[in-house]
Design a protein around this motif. Structure first.
Motif, short mmCIF file in Angstrom:
data_model
loop_
_atom_site.label_atom_id
_atom_site.label_comp_id
_atom_site.label_asym_id
_atom_site.label_seq_id
_atom_site.Cartn_x
_atom_site.Cartn_y
_atom_site.Cartn_z
N ARG B 113 0.71 -1.25 -0.17
CA ARG B 113 -0.31 0.06 -0.05
C ARG B 113 0.69 1.39 0.03
N GLU B 117 -3.32 4.99 0.06
CA GLU B 117 -4.19 3.93 0.08
C GLU B 117 -4.45 3.67 1.72
N ARG B 121 -7.49 3.54 3.94
CA ARG B 121 -7.99 2.31 4.87
C ARG B 121 -7.99 2.65 6.51
N ASP B 124 -11.54 4.34 7.02
CA ASP B 124 -12.54 3.40 6.87
C ASP B 124 -12.59 2.54 8.14
N GLU B 125 -11.39 2.16 8.62
CA GLU B 125 -11.44 1.13 9.70
C GLU B 125 -11.93 1.83 11.10
#
Lengths: 265, 287
Positions: B113, B117, B121, B124-125
């Motif tokens: 990654r 990116e 992530r 989002d987590e």
């Protein structure tokens, strides 16, 4: 800004250029420029016992523009803040759904932009309609030109720079709207982009050159290219960075220290 | 209380890594991995405990509430930072470290990654945890989950810039498994009922010759208080566990200015930091 090519014909391809043609870094260049600047500062500022707070030289001072925050929020200033926010969003996420909603939400997470948010929300309907029209046009261009920046180019936005001279008596400062590329390992590897929502100004080139000098002093390696992107029409002005450009800019900084501004290029 | 004689001379200044050496990542990694040099011993650690207690005794009223001294408090007491008593609020600038560290951990773990990116992530987590109801009311995820897309994008953009700088700053393969990126802050409660807590924070912890070495990422540029700010996390480690190997040095790195300072952890520097903690304790308000 790596070897994999972006789609042809766009701003990304122009910024990337020929990877193999990027210049090697002269290991003495940054040190020499810094020493030269220290000498200029010693001659012009350090001897002045009146100065207590640091003397700050930024792109606005270099381009003889009014200091940031010097006046009330205006429509152009609000548009600039909204476009800058959308630009960061597009580069980071690749998408913008509702330009005004997204840009205002982006500004609202930062307390320092409360005045701009208030200005936009209080705009009378006709002015707001005009602003939205301009913003949506800019968003369309931003999506087209910047929506697919390869992540392996390591794009980072609103990157702050501060270069102290003379033990902090003088601060050269700036914020790069966009930086692309890995840190240098021997060749110039970074490209800087400034985003403008308004028309071209004579000071834009001065600001680009100043950005190139800041990055050279900060990282020890000059960028290979500095650019100004105009969201109004999607055009790009680009300067290749070489020793001559950086040397001239040191002279500009010296003049800005003396008189608070530099002559029109 | 130990009545130690005043040091005969000022402590040695931090060593600056040349800002023109390329590649920068090699120079900064060299600074972390250099041989340990002399380190403070357990006896010194016990002396420092007494010194911190002595520094606050007489200045703090007992039972006046818990006070936390961290690097920010040291900066305030040295006048290097405008005082602010406004309560902590999440903002792109305050969230970038937590999200950025998570992203750098992912990038260094070698899953291919990039920082962009990895930050996406991480955001989002955090949001997913909050939406499951598993995050506390003051957690960054709870705040992120409350933001519309544009606000969340700004937070991510700020974290990407921070993470990209740190990811590019070191030769991670040379640090290998020794490097611990982020992790919880270290805390130490001063004995004696003064209600004083010290907070030590470092962005990267590694080791050299069996002794911890810390990397602290700063904002802007080094200032007058930077030396004691850098020594604070080392002091907390020494106080927290006097028997553990003491940190041998702290490396401060300011990406905005490209500056690096290497501060050896010696007894004199830790004593000076302990005294700065005492002064700061009288300035910070109860938490």
């Amino acid at each position: 800004v790596g070897a994999a090519a972006p789609p042809p014909g766009g701003v990304l391809e122009r910024l990337r250029g020929d990877v193999d043609a990027r210049p090697r870094v002269d290991p003495n260049l940054a040190g020499g420029l810094r020493a030269w600047l220290e000498d200029e500062v010693a001659a012009r500022v350090v001897a002045d016992p009146v100065e207590v707070d640091p003397v700050v030289v930024d792109g606005r001072r270099m381009a003889a523009e009014a200091p940031h925050g010097a006046g009330a929020v205006t429509a152009p200033l609000a548009l600039g803040a909204l476009v800058a926010t959308l630009f960061r969003q597009v580069v980071t996420t690749g998408a913008v759904d509702e330009p005004l909603v997204d840009a205002l939400a982006g500004l609202e997470v930062d307390d320092r932009r409360a005045e701009v948010c208030r200005y936009v929300r209080d705009l009378p309907a006709p002015a707001c309609t005009a602003l939205v029209r301009e913003l949506e046009a800019a968003a369309t261009r931003l999506r087209h030109d910047w929506g697919r920046v390869p992540t392996w180019w390591l794009p980072r936005t609103d990157d702050a720079v501060v270069v102290p001279l003379a033990g902090g008596r003088v601060l050269l400062t700036g914020r790069f709207d966009l930086v692309l590329g890995d840190p240098s390992t021997g060749a110039a590897s970074v490209c800087l982009v400034e985003v403008r929502s308004g028309a071209r100004r004579s000071g834009d080139r001065v600001r680009r050159r100043f950005a190139a000098l800041l990055e050279t002093l900060r990282s020890g390696a000059p960028p290979f290219r500095v650019a100004t992107y105009y969201s109004r029409d999607g055009s790009l002005e680009v300067d290749e960075v070489d020793d001559l450009l950086l040397n001239d800019t040191v002279g500009d900084v010296a003049r800005a220290l003396s008189v608070g501004q530099v002559p029109d290029p | 209380v130990i009545d130690a004689p005043a040091p005969p001379a000022a402590p040695p200044p931090p060593v600056a890594v040349s800002p023109t050496v390329l590649p920068r990542a090699r120079a900064l990694t060299d600074a972390l991995l250099a041989p340990a040099g002399p380190v403070v011993d357990e006896q010194c650690a016990h002396e420092l405990r007494s010194r911190v207690a002595a520094a606050v005794a007489g200045h703090l009223p007992r039972g006046a509430g818990r006070r936390t001294v961290n690097a920010y408090a040291l900066r305030r007491v040295r006048g290097s930072h405008p005082p602010s008593d406004s309560p902590f609020r999440w903002a792109p600038r305050t969230a970038r470290r937590a999200l950025g560290l998570a992203a750098v951990r992912a990038c260094v773990a070698g899953d291919g990654r990039t920082p962009v990116e990895a930050v996406r992530r991480a955001v989002d987590e955090e949001v997913a945890v909050a939406e499951r109801g598993a995050a506390g009311p003051r957690a960054v995820g709870t705040w992120l989950a409350s933001l519309p897309a544009g606000g969340r994008a700004m937070v991510a953009a700020e974290a990407v810039t921070w993470a990209t700088a740190l990811f590019g700053a070191l030769e991670w393969d040379r640090l290998g498994l020794r490097a611990r990126i982020g992790g919880p802050d270290r805390w130490w409660d001063a004995p004696g009922g003064w209600g004083l807590t010290l907070q030590g924070r470092a962005e990267v912890r590694t080791e050299s010759d069996g002794h911890p070495v810390l990397l602290c990422v700063g904002n802007g540029r080094p200032v007058d208080s930077s030396r004691v700010e850098l020594l604070l996390p080392a002091l907390v480690e020494v106080l927290h566990d006097p028997r553990a190997p003491a940190p041998s040095r702290v490396v401060g790195w300011w990406p905005a200015s490209g500056r690096t300072l290497v501060v050896p952890v010696d007894a004199r520097g830790l004593r000076e930091t302990a005294e700065a903690v005492g002064r700061a304790a009288t300035v910070v308000g109860p938490s």
